[in-house]
Design an enzyme around this catalytic site. Sequence first.
Site, PDB file in Angstrom:
ATOM      1  CB  CYS A 158       0.968  -5.903  -5.032  1.00 22.21           C
ATOM      2  SG  CYS A 158      -0.112  -6.958  -4.584  1.00 22.21           S
ATOM      3  CG  MET A 210      -0.076 -11.287   3.705  1.00 25.68           C
ATOM      4  SD  MET A 210      -0.037 -10.867   5.292  1.00 25.68           S
ATOM      5  CE  MET A 210       0.679 -12.425   6.062  1.00 25.68           C
ATOM      6  NE  ARG A 219       1.435 -14.077  -1.354  1.00 25.47           N
ATOM      7  CZ  ARG A 219       0.461 -14.376  -1.978  1.00 25.47           C
ATOM      8  NH1 ARG A 219      -0.313 -15.294  -1.586  1.00 25.47           N
ATOM      9  NH2 ARG A 219      -0.235 -13.535  -3.179  1.00 25.47           N
TER      10      ARG A 219
HETATM   11  P1  XMP Z   1      -5.804  -5.534  -2.437  1.00 25.20           P
HETATM   12  O1  XMP Z   1      -5.733  -4.594  -3.662  1.00 25.20           O
HETATM   13  O2  XMP Z   1      -7.162  -6.219  -2.327  1.00 25.20           O
HETATM   14  O3  XMP Z   1      -5.113  -6.962  -2.619  1.00 25.20           O
HETATM   15  O4  XMP Z   1      -5.579  -4.854  -1.161  1.00 25.20           O
HETATM   16  C1  XMP Z   1      -4.999  -8.029  -1.894  1.00 25.20           C
HETATM   17  C2  XMP Z   1      -4.116  -8.984  -2.567  1.00 25.20           C
HETATM   18  O5  XMP Z   1      -2.678  -8.735  -2.629  1.00 25.20           O
HETATM   19  C3  XMP Z   1      -1.903  -9.569  -2.782  1.00 25.20           C
HETATM   20  N1  XMP Z   1      -1.063  -9.307  -1.712  1.00 25.20           N
HETATM   21  C4  XMP Z   1       0.454  -9.108  -1.886  1.00 25.20           C
HETATM   22  N2  XMP Z   1       0.958  -8.791  -3.322  1.00 25.20           N
HETATM   23  N3  XMP Z   1       2.938  -8.295  -2.219  1.00 25.20           N
HETATM   24  C5  XMP Z   1       2.141  -8.519  -3.272  1.00 25.20           C
HETATM   25  O6  XMP Z   1       2.863  -8.306  -4.405  1.00 25.20           O
HETATM   26  C6  XMP Z   1       2.416  -8.418  -0.886  1.00 25.20           C
HETATM   27  O7  XMP Z   1       3.141  -7.988   0.023  1.00 25.20           O
HETATM   28  C7  XMP Z   1       1.055  -8.653  -0.912  1.00 25.20           C
HETATM   29  N4  XMP Z   1       0.211  -9.096   0.139  1.00 25.20           N
HETATM   30  C8  XMP Z   1      -0.948  -9.479  -0.365  1.00 25.20           C
HETATM   31  C9  XMP Z   1      -2.769 -10.904  -2.140  1.00 25.20           C
HETATM   32  O8  XMP Z   1      -3.068 -11.710  -3.288  1.00 25.20           O
HETATM   33  C10 XMP Z   1      -4.093 -10.333  -1.557  1.00 25.20           C
HETATM   34  O9  XMP Z   1      -5.044 -11.142  -1.686  1.00 25.20           O
END
Ligand code: XMP
Length: 495
Positions: free
Chosen positions: A313, A396, A409
Amino acid sequence: DGFAAARLFNQGYSYTYDDVIFLPHYIDFPTESVSLSTKLTRNIDLSIPCVASPMDTVSESSMAVSMAALGGIAIVHYNNTPSDQYSIIRSAKSRRIPFASDPIFKSPSDFIGSGDDFASSPCVFVTRNGDSKSELLGLVSRSNWAKSGEIGIRVGDCMEAVAAAGSSRYDFDQAASFLARNEVDWAPLVSGDDGEVVDVFSAEDVERIRGFPKLGLPSLGADGDFMVGAAMGTREEDKERLEHLVRAGANVVVLDSSQGNSIYQLEMIKYVKRRFPELDVIGGNVVTAYQAQNLIQAGVDGLRVGMGSGSICTTQEVCAVGRGQATAVYKVASIASQSGVPVIADGGISNSGHIVKALTLGASTVMMGSFLAGSNEAPGAYVIQDGRRVKKYRGMGSLEAMMKGSDARYLGDKSKLKVAQGVVGAVADKGSVLRFIPYTMHAVKQGFQDLGASSIQSAHELLRSSVLRLEIIVAFMLLESVYSFDLLKLIEIEL
Ligand code: XMP
């Protein structure tokens, strides 16, 4: 000794999991008696608190099958067309064995060029049109092809009849005894409805799965099939997608947004509850009690917590909005528990200790992306990078994923300007989730035992009643560069 959670989290500081530590309590039970059974939503029970994130490098059918077999659940991503998402869910729900294999199909006029065709399967299935849906005519086994000695042989010229086909409704033990009974090393598992080959199941699989820790209770829906969740957005066209998801048999839907407290999400929650009163809806993401309250009033059955806490993120850097994940989980869970709405701690899990912290601070489950992304069950192939086997893992909100369609999103609309809120990376090969999740759960049980909590429920109670105490981990290197020593003193005094 230490601080009660209510005191620690009400000082105006934002803590991540790594900022806090629990003090050990009193043990009067063995590790094995710790129960991690929990609730995903108001109406969905899971036997382990693990949820695979709706990301296109994490959750497709293979992950959905194995997570459900373990007693958790995967949320199938929606960076695809509604009919693609429908097929992924159907494919997971049509299986009973704990993994999804990768059968290869060819038509009689196709050629087998090299042994590569047998790399992931002991045979090639021959169907009229060379796809999984058309009539099954026979198969070419690796051994028969090797015996023929010809390199570019036509499939129709070395095809043999299918000797023994099992049912795709067999569970693992039934499939294993089918192989033994028929004295074969492998066999296709075929759907009774249309004769489609769903899996190829081998004696090697039997040995592999038996070598893993024993599985607990699988997550099954009322239909007896594996439980599968699905993500969707909050646009008008998502109402059409919702129809596909329900027809596919999705057991729960997740309204996927990085800031869930919006008029779009509140209206979509109400719409889904009106249209399908029996379907549980998870809302989010939220990190404050105020956001959570709005979604609870709109009727959510579960709340997803986290903003900018994920490993890929960059939301906090790009938008300057978010919250430390330990604080977010504690604050939201404190409100949600009053309404009986379970909390999913989403993002930032990179070890079993983070899971213990998330669950103890009030979450009922953890949602994981990077922790699961390097597994055999994650979509995509392994590549070698700097001498290590890795799989791609991407946010994502990364430009790459948004180019494929996930901009709803992070952008709200399909505007031409795309600002990334995530990055693309890679994670090391971790093997099968069927092996490493049971080990991880055992470690979580040991953490619970140290805290004197024999269940997730009891951890929540011990935290609420201030029996469990916490402290802040002071990372001196970091503090020296980020905080002045005056501020350090202030932290001490305030606490
Ligand atoms: P982990 O730490 O398990 O996190 O890899 C997965 C969660 O991250 C969120 N997610 C994102 N947050 N930009 C963000 O700020 C992104 O591109 C992104 N893609 C996923 C999402 O909540 C996921 O479950």
